[in-house]
Design a protein around this motif. Structure first.
Motif, PDB file in Angstrom:
ATOM      1  N   LYS A  46       0.832  -1.199   0.000  1.00 21.52           N
ATOM      2  CA  LYS A  46       0.000   0.000   0.000  1.00 21.52           C
ATOM      3  C   LYS A  46       0.867   1.249   0.000  1.00 21.52           C
ATOM      4  N   SER A  47       0.431   2.228  -0.762  1.00 26.22           N
ATOM      5  CA  SER A  47       1.019   3.561  -0.718  1.00 26.22           C
ATOM      6  C   SER A  47      -0.031   4.495  -0.143  1.00 26.22           C
ATOM      7  N   TYR A  48       0.427   5.541   0.524  1.00 30.93           N
ATOM      8  CA  TYR A  48      -0.492   6.488   1.156  1.00 30.93           C
ATOM      9  C   TYR A  48      -0.168   7.898   0.701  1.00 30.93           C
ATOM     10  N   LEU A  49      -1.215   8.646   0.440  1.00 31.21           N
ATOM     11  CA  LEU A  49      -1.094  10.067   0.178  1.00 31.21           C
ATOM     12  C   LEU A  49      -1.997  10.772   1.186  1.00 31.21           C
ATOM     13  N   PRO A 105      -7.055   2.050  11.377  1.00 36.64           N
ATOM     14  CA  PRO A 105      -5.736   1.835  11.970  1.00 36.64           C
ATOM     15  C   PRO A 105      -4.688   2.749  11.339  1.00 36.64           C
ATOM     16  N   GLU A 106      -4.903   3.130  10.080  1.00 36.09           N
ATOM     17  CA  GLU A 106      -3.963   3.989   9.370  1.00 36.09           C
ATOM     18  C   GLU A 106      -4.467   5.432   9.435  1.00 36.09           C
ATOM     19  N   MET A 107      -4.534   5.993  10.628  1.00 34.05           N
ATOM     20  CA  MET A 107      -5.067   7.340  10.792  1.00 34.05           C
ATOM     21  C   MET A 107      -3.983   8.373  11.030  1.00 34.05           C
ATOM     22  N   PHE A 108      -2.902   7.996  11.647  1.00 34.17           N
ATOM     23  CA  PHE A 108      -1.855   8.936  12.027  1.00 34.17           C
ATOM     24  C   PHE A 108      -0.596   8.626  11.239  1.00 34.17           C
ATOM     25  N   PHE A 109      -0.057   9.671  10.637  1.00 33.62           N
ATOM     26  CA  PHE A 109       1.162   9.496   9.867  1.00 33.62           C
ATOM     27  C   PHE A 109       2.192  10.505  10.355  1.00 33.62           C
ATOM     28  N   GLY A 110       3.419  10.061  10.471  1.00 33.46           N
ATOM     29  CA  GLY A 110       4.487  10.926  10.935  1.00 33.46           C
ATOM     30  C   GLY A 110       5.707  10.105  11.271  1.00 33.46           C
ATOM     31  N   PHE A 111       6.486  10.590  12.236  1.00 31.94           N
ATOM     32  CA  PHE A 111       7.715   9.875  12.585  1.00 31.94           C
ATOM     33  C   PHE A 111       8.087  10.132  14.041  1.00 31.94           C
ATOM     34  N   TYR A 140      -4.872  13.544   9.149  1.00 28.09           N
ATOM     35  CA  TYR A 140      -5.128  14.301   7.924  1.00 28.09           C
ATOM     36  C   TYR A 140      -6.602  14.302   7.542  1.00 28.09           C
ATOM     37  N   SER A 141      -7.027  15.368   6.861  1.00 34.60           N
ATOM     38  CA  SER A 141      -8.419  15.453   6.426  1.00 34.60           C
ATOM     39  C   SER A 141      -8.669  14.626   5.167  1.00 34.60           C
ATOM     40  N   VAL A 142      -7.618  14.352   4.401  1.00 32.42           N
ATOM     41  CA  VAL A 142      -7.752  13.496   3.214  1.00 32.42           C
ATOM     42  C   VAL A 142      -6.716  12.388   3.321  1.00 32.42           C
ATOM     43  N   LEU A 143      -7.182  11.151   3.247  1.00 34.04           N
ATOM     44  CA  LEU A 143      -6.308   9.984   3.277  1.00 34.04           C
ATOM     45  C   LEU A 143      -6.600   9.149   2.040  1.00 34.04           C
ATOM     46  N   VAL A 155     -10.306   6.499  -1.079  1.00 34.11           N
ATOM     47  CA  VAL A 155     -10.216   7.905  -0.683  1.00 34.11           C
ATOM     48  C   VAL A 155     -11.132   8.083   0.527  1.00 34.11           C
ATOM     49  N   THR A 156     -10.558   8.533   1.629  1.00 34.04           N
ATOM     50  CA  THR A 156     -11.320   8.793   2.851  1.00 34.04           C
ATOM     51  C   THR A 156     -11.106  10.246   3.238  1.00 34.04           C
ATOM     52  N   THR A 157     -12.201  10.936   3.524  1.00 37.11           N
ATOM     53  CA  THR A 157     -12.097  12.323   3.971  1.00 37.11           C
ATOM     54  C   THR A 157     -12.664  12.444   5.370  1.00 37.11           C
ATOM     55  N   PHE A 158     -12.082  13.320   6.141  1.00 36.40           N
ATOM     56  CA  PHE A 158     -12.524  13.608   7.505  1.00 36.40           C
ATOM     57  C   PHE A 158     -12.774  15.112   7.601  1.00 36.40           C
TER      58      PHE A 158
END
Length: 190
Positions: A46-49, A105-111, A140-143, A155-158
């Motif tokens: 999977k790739s994420y934008l 589960p894939e809601m937060f992205f960072g490091f 993010y508002s767009v995942l 495409v998921t929007t919040f």
């Protein structure tokens, strides 16, 4: 803060993660592209934008920050246990704010930086100021999730209202399907 979400799946055989990034990066704040390296396996394909953070958790040397669309708060800390607790609370607050029962589960992205792990293990290092945060995670508002194995784009929007989430989803889908790469003009000076 109650958060509403909308999701739509489309066929992704005409898109690549980089082409989506190029189409959308100029329309939304702080775009983040995480591209999969293995396209042939079912696992990790999977790739994420991620586009336009709704909330961000950031840790510097002496304080941590929680930023949302309309507020920014800073807190000082004395040890890393406080940071871990604050981050768990941040994640729980966002998770509890979702309007649907479906959890992402894939809601937060960072490091989390290497230096933070050294702090966590109480290893003393030479004092050095770094412009890189010790931790940085955003919701993010767009995942956009691209499953390369199934050729499926999700495409998921919040957003803070159901109507805003639906409108954002329609806008993103239109830009994905009909958007062109922005033309940037260059000229020679001198």
């Amino acid at each position: 803060m109650k958060t509403y979400n909308q999701t739509k799946k489309i066929n992704s055989d005409l898109y690549t993660p980089v082409s989506l990034y190029l189409k959308l990066r100029d329309y939304y704040a702080e775009p983040l592209l995480l591209e999969a390296g293995d396209y042939h396996s079912k696992n990790n394909s999977k790739s994420y934008l991620c586009l336009a953070p709704l909330s961000t958790f950031e840790v510097s040397d002496s304080e941590y920050f929680i930023r949302t669309e309309n507020s920014a708060r800073s807190f000082s800390y004395t040890n890393t246990d406080e940071i871990i607790k604050a981050f768990k609370d941040f994640r729980a607050e966002i998770g509890n704010s979702l309007s649907s029962e479906e959890k992402y589960p894939e809601m937060f992205f960072g490091f989390t930086s290497y230096d933070f792990s050294l702090c966590r293990m109480k290893i003393k290092m030479k004092e050095k100021k770094s412009p890189v945060p010790l931790m940085y995670y955003s919701f993010y508002s767009v995942l956009i999730s691209m499953d390369h194995f199934r050729d499926e784009l999700t495409v998921t929007t919040f957003a803070l209202s159901e109507q805003a989430s639906r409108k954002l989803l329609d806008e993103v889908l239109e830009r994905i399907q009909f958007g062109m790469f922005p033309e940037l003009k260059f000229s020679v000076s001198n």
